[in-house]
Design a protein around this motif. Structure first.
Motif, PDB file in Angstrom:
ATOM      1  N   PHE A   1       1.364  -1.472  -0.425  1.00 54.17           N
ATOM      2  CA  PHE A   1       0.012   0.078   0.386  1.00 54.17           C
ATOM      3  C   PHE A   1       0.833   1.394  -0.091  1.00 54.17           C
ATOM      4  CE2 PHE A   1      -2.324   3.288   2.364  1.00 54.17           C
ATOM      5  CZ  PHE A   1      -3.340   3.392   1.636  1.00 54.17           C
ATOM      6  N   GLN A   2       0.717   2.527  -0.696  1.00 55.28           N
ATOM      7  CA  GLN A   2       1.316   3.658  -0.635  1.00 55.28           C
ATOM      8  C   GLN A   2       0.225   5.022  -1.235  1.00 55.28           C
ATOM      9  OE1 GLN A   2       4.502   3.572  -3.897  1.00 55.28           O
ATOM     10  NE2 GLN A   2       5.888   4.293  -2.404  1.00 55.28           N
TER      11      GLN A   2
ATOM     12  N   SER B   1       0.795   9.367  -0.341  1.00 55.28           N
ATOM     13  CA  SER B   1       2.136  10.066   0.126  1.00 55.28           C
ATOM     14  C   SER B   1       2.799  10.479   1.709  1.00 55.28           C
ATOM     15  CB  SER B   1       1.793  11.443  -0.623  1.00 55.28           C
ATOM     16  OG  SER B   1       0.304  11.934   0.193  1.00 55.28           O
ATOM     17  N   TYR B   2       1.908   9.511   2.473  1.00 60.47           N
ATOM     18  CA  TYR B   2       2.262   9.297   4.074  1.00 60.47           C
ATOM     19  C   TYR B   2       2.498   9.108   4.565  1.00 60.47           C
ATOM     20  CZ  TYR B   2      -2.830   8.793   3.672  1.00 60.47           C
ATOM     21  OH  TYR B   2      -3.777   8.303   4.507  1.00 60.47           O
ATOM     22  N   ILE B   3       2.338   7.620   3.542  1.00 58.40           N
ATOM     23  CA  ILE B   3       2.728   5.862   3.962  1.00 58.40           C
ATOM     24  C   ILE B   3       2.935   5.220   3.143  1.00 58.40           C
ATOM     25  CG2 ILE B   3       0.413   5.646   4.089  1.00 58.40           C
ATOM     26  CD1 ILE B   3       1.156   4.071   6.732  1.00 58.40           C
ATOM     27  N   SER B   4       4.314   4.531   3.384  1.00 57.04           N
ATOM     28  CA  SER B   4       4.101   3.016   2.236  1.00 57.04           C
ATOM     29  C   SER B   4       4.120   1.555   2.970  1.00 57.04           C
ATOM     30  CB  SER B   4       5.326   3.708   1.668  1.00 57.04           C
ATOM     31  OG  SER B   4       5.398   4.591   0.685  1.00 57.04           O
ATOM     32  N   ILE B   5       3.734   1.154   3.060  1.00 58.22           N
ATOM     33  CA  ILE B   5       3.811  -0.702   3.839  1.00 58.22           C
ATOM     34  C   ILE B   5       4.252  -1.250   2.985  1.00 58.22           C
ATOM     35  CG2 ILE B   5       2.061  -1.588   4.409  1.00 58.22           C
ATOM     36  CD1 ILE B   5       0.152   0.034   5.319  1.00 58.22           C
ATOM     37  N   PHE B   6       5.480  -1.770   3.346  1.00 59.95           N
ATOM     38  CA  PHE B   6       5.382  -3.136   3.038  1.00 59.95           C
ATOM     39  C   PHE B   6       5.532  -4.705   3.321  1.00 59.95           C
ATOM     40  CE2 PHE B   6       8.231   0.857   1.389  1.00 59.95           C
ATOM     41  CZ  PHE B   6       8.314   0.285  -0.310  1.00 59.95           C
ATOM     42  N   TYR B   7       5.653  -5.597   2.977  1.00 57.65           N
ATOM     43  CA  TYR B   7       5.579  -7.266   3.312  1.00 57.65           C
ATOM     44  C   TYR B   7       7.430  -7.320   3.407  1.00 57.65           C
ATOM     45  CZ  TYR B   7       5.081 -11.894   4.947  1.00 57.65           C
ATOM     46  OH  TYR B   7       5.559 -13.490   5.571  1.00 57.65           O
ATOM     47  N   ASP B   8       8.196  -7.559   4.001  1.00 54.48           N
ATOM     48  CA  ASP B   8       9.417  -7.766   4.222  1.00 54.48           C
ATOM     49  C   ASP B   8       9.833  -9.472   4.645  1.00 54.48           C
ATOM     50  OD1 ASP B   8      12.021  -9.021   4.785  1.00 54.48           O
ATOM     51  OD2 ASP B   8      12.129  -6.899   5.767  1.00 54.48           O
TER      52      ASP B   8
ATOM     53  N   THR C   1      -5.950   6.519   9.260  1.00 55.43           N
ATOM     54  CA  THR C   1      -6.107   5.340   7.632  1.00 55.43           C
ATOM     55  C   THR C   1      -5.064   4.710   7.714  1.00 55.43           C
ATOM     56  OG1 THR C   1      -7.410   7.940   6.884  1.00 55.43           O
ATOM     57  CG2 THR C   1      -6.179   6.211   4.941  1.00 55.43           C
ATOM     58  N   GLY C   2      -4.058   5.491   7.406  1.00 56.16           N
ATOM     59  CA  GLY C   2      -2.937   4.935   7.554  1.00 56.16           C
ATOM     60  C   GLY C   2      -2.278   3.304   8.273  1.00 56.16           C
ATOM     61  N   CYS C   3      -2.872   4.197   9.844  1.00 50.07           N
ATOM     62  CA  CYS C   3      -3.210   2.160  10.745  1.00 50.07           C
ATOM     63  C   CYS C   3      -4.030   1.509  10.777  1.00 50.07           C
ATOM     64  CB  CYS C   3      -3.724   3.187  12.452  1.00 50.07           C
ATOM     65  SG  CYS C   3      -1.399   4.270  12.864  1.00 50.07           S
ATOM     66  N   MET C   4      -4.917   1.938   9.790  1.00 52.63           N
ATOM     67  CA  MET C   4      -5.878   0.993   9.664  1.00 52.63           C
ATOM     68  C   MET C   4      -5.170   0.325   8.779  1.00 52.63           C
ATOM     69  SD  MET C   4      -8.293   1.485  11.814  1.00 52.63           S
ATOM     70  CE  MET C   4      -9.784   0.118  11.344  1.00 52.63           C
TER      71      MET C   4
ATOM     72  N   MET D   1      -2.710  -0.180   7.589  1.00 52.74           N
ATOM     73  CA  MET D   1      -1.459  -1.200   8.437  1.00 52.74           C
ATOM     74  C   MET D   1      -2.240  -2.363   9.310  1.00 52.74           C
ATOM     75  SD  MET D   1       1.728  -0.283  11.061  1.00 52.74           S
ATOM     76  CE  MET D   1       1.066   1.519  10.843  1.00 52.74           C
ATOM     77  N   LEU D   2      -3.136  -2.080   9.654  1.00 48.25           N
ATOM     78  CA  LEU D   2      -3.699  -3.159  10.330  1.00 48.25           C
ATOM     79  C   LEU D   2      -4.572  -4.340   9.361  1.00 48.25           C
ATOM     80  CD1 LEU D   2      -5.325  -4.722  12.822  1.00 48.25           C
ATOM     81  CD2 LEU D   2      -7.126  -2.965  12.079  1.00 48.25           C
ATOM     82  N   GLU D   3      -5.142  -3.724   8.341  1.00 45.41           N
ATOM     83  CA  GLU D   3      -5.434  -4.634   6.699  1.00 45.41           C
ATOM     84  C   GLU D   3      -4.476  -5.552   6.142  1.00 45.41           C
ATOM     85  OE1 GLU D   3      -7.508  -3.908   2.749  1.00 45.41           O
ATOM     86  OE2 GLU D   3      -8.321  -2.419   4.174  1.00 45.41           O
ATOM     87  N   CYS D   4      -3.096  -4.839   6.381  1.00 41.86           N
ATOM     88  CA  CYS D   4      -2.516  -5.709   5.527  1.00 41.86           C
ATOM     89  C   CYS D   4      -1.462  -6.585   6.713  1.00 41.86           C
ATOM     90  CB  CYS D   4      -0.671  -4.569   5.347  1.00 41.86           C
ATOM     91  SG  CYS D   4      -1.786  -3.985   3.924  1.00 41.86           S
ATOM     92  N   MET D   5      -1.255  -6.444   7.683  1.00 39.71           N
ATOM     93  CA  MET D   5      -1.174  -7.599   8.774  1.00 39.71           C
ATOM     94  C   MET D   5      -1.345  -8.883   8.597  1.00 39.71           C
ATOM     95  SD  MET D   5       0.040  -7.370  12.481  1.00 39.71           S
ATOM     96  CE  MET D   5      -1.884  -7.613  13.082  1.00 39.71           C
ATOM     97  N   ARG D   6      -3.768  -8.544   8.994  1.00 43.08           N
ATOM     98  CA  ARG D   6      -4.498  -9.134   8.906  1.00 43.08           C
ATOM     99  C   ARG D   6      -3.600 -10.610   7.549  1.00 43.08           C
ATOM    100  NH1 ARG D   6      -9.541  -6.227  10.496  1.00 43.08           N
ATOM    101  NH2 ARG D   6      -9.157  -6.289  13.123  1.00 43.08           N
ATOM    102  N   ASP D   7      -3.742  -9.959   6.154  1.00 44.41           N
ATOM    103  CA  ASP D   7      -3.711 -10.467   5.177  1.00 44.41           C
ATOM    104  C   ASP D   7      -2.725 -11.180   4.954  1.00 44.41           C
ATOM    105  OD1 ASP D   7      -6.347  -8.762   3.729  1.00 44.41           O
ATOM    106  OD2 ASP D   7      -4.965  -7.473   2.856  1.00 44.41           O
ATOM    107  N   GLU D   8      -1.312 -10.714   5.380  1.00 41.24           N
ATOM    108  CA  GLU D   8      -0.107 -11.130   5.352  1.00 41.24           C
ATOM    109  C   GLU D   8      -0.069 -12.622   6.564  1.00 41.24           C
ATOM    110  OE1 GLU D   8       1.972 -11.014   2.460  1.00 41.24           O
ATOM    111  OE2 GLU D   8       0.651  -9.353   2.437  1.00 41.24           O
ATOM    112  N   ARG D   9      -0.329 -11.991   7.603  1.00 48.89           N
ATOM    113  CA  ARG D   9      -1.021 -13.064   8.949  1.00 48.89           C
ATOM    114  C   ARG D   9       0.279 -13.130   9.725  1.00 48.89           C
ATOM    115  NH1 ARG D   9      -3.785 -16.492   5.082  1.00 48.89           N
ATOM    116  NH2 ARG D   9      -5.690 -16.865   6.038  1.00 48.89           N
ATOM    117  N   CYS D  10       1.343 -11.740   9.219  1.00 44.28           N
ATOM    118  CA  CYS D  10       2.813 -11.413   9.837  1.00 44.28           C
ATOM    119  C   CYS D  10       2.001 -11.267  11.795  1.00 44.28           C
ATOM    120  CB  CYS D  10       2.919 -10.541   9.731  1.00 44.28           C
ATOM    121  SG  CYS D  10       2.938  -9.596   9.417  1.00 44.28           S
TER     122      CYS D  10
END
Length: 131
Positions: free
Chosen positions: A7-8, A10-17, A38-41, A43-52
């Motif tokens: 997700f990206q 102008s104010y946040i980029s979220i990567f899975y390492d 918005t960015g935190c929510m 992040m929550l969605e990405c964390m759930r999707d990646e199960r990390c």
């Protein structure tokens, strides 16, 4: 580093390492209540999707105070992250004093998960790798 952009804006980029099985989150510029929420929510969605279970949260490029989001972060968002499986959160401080104070204020409202703050990305990564 083998990272995949999830997700990206102008104010946040979220990567899975993939090498470390964690989210790497890079916040940029001035932050507001809206951008933080918005960015935190996202992040929550990405964390759930990646199960990390780990997040490397980089505020190195944050340039402003965002303390109006501190209570929400501690009382609403961090508990939701913990409920979704977050165990370890390495938070790299911004060099901006007011952003640092916003981080510390958020932590005063947070009971879980385990969160440590760092002055460098390298130190934060080293700690997270051992968890």
């Amino acid at each position: 580093m083998a990272q995949h952009l999830l997700f990206q804006t102008s104010y946040i980029s979220i990567f899975y390492d993939y090498n470390h099985d964690w989210l790497y989150v890079d916040w940029t510029g001035d932050q507001t209540l809206e951008t933080v929420q918005t960015g935190c929510m996202q992040m929550l969605e990405c964390m759930r999707d990646e199960r990390c279970h780990k997040v490397l949260n980089d505020n190195t490029r944050v340039t402003s105070m965002w303390s109006d989001a501190a209570e929400w972060g501690g009382h609403v968002w961090f508990p939701a992250m913990a409920d979704a499986g977050l165990e370890y959160f390495a938070w790299v401080y911004s060099p901006n004093l007011y952003s640092r104070l916003s981080t510390d204020l958020t932590l005063q409202h947070t009971a879980r998960p385990l969160i440590l703050t760092f002055d460098s990305l390298e130190t934060a990564s080293a700690w997270l790798e051992q968890m």
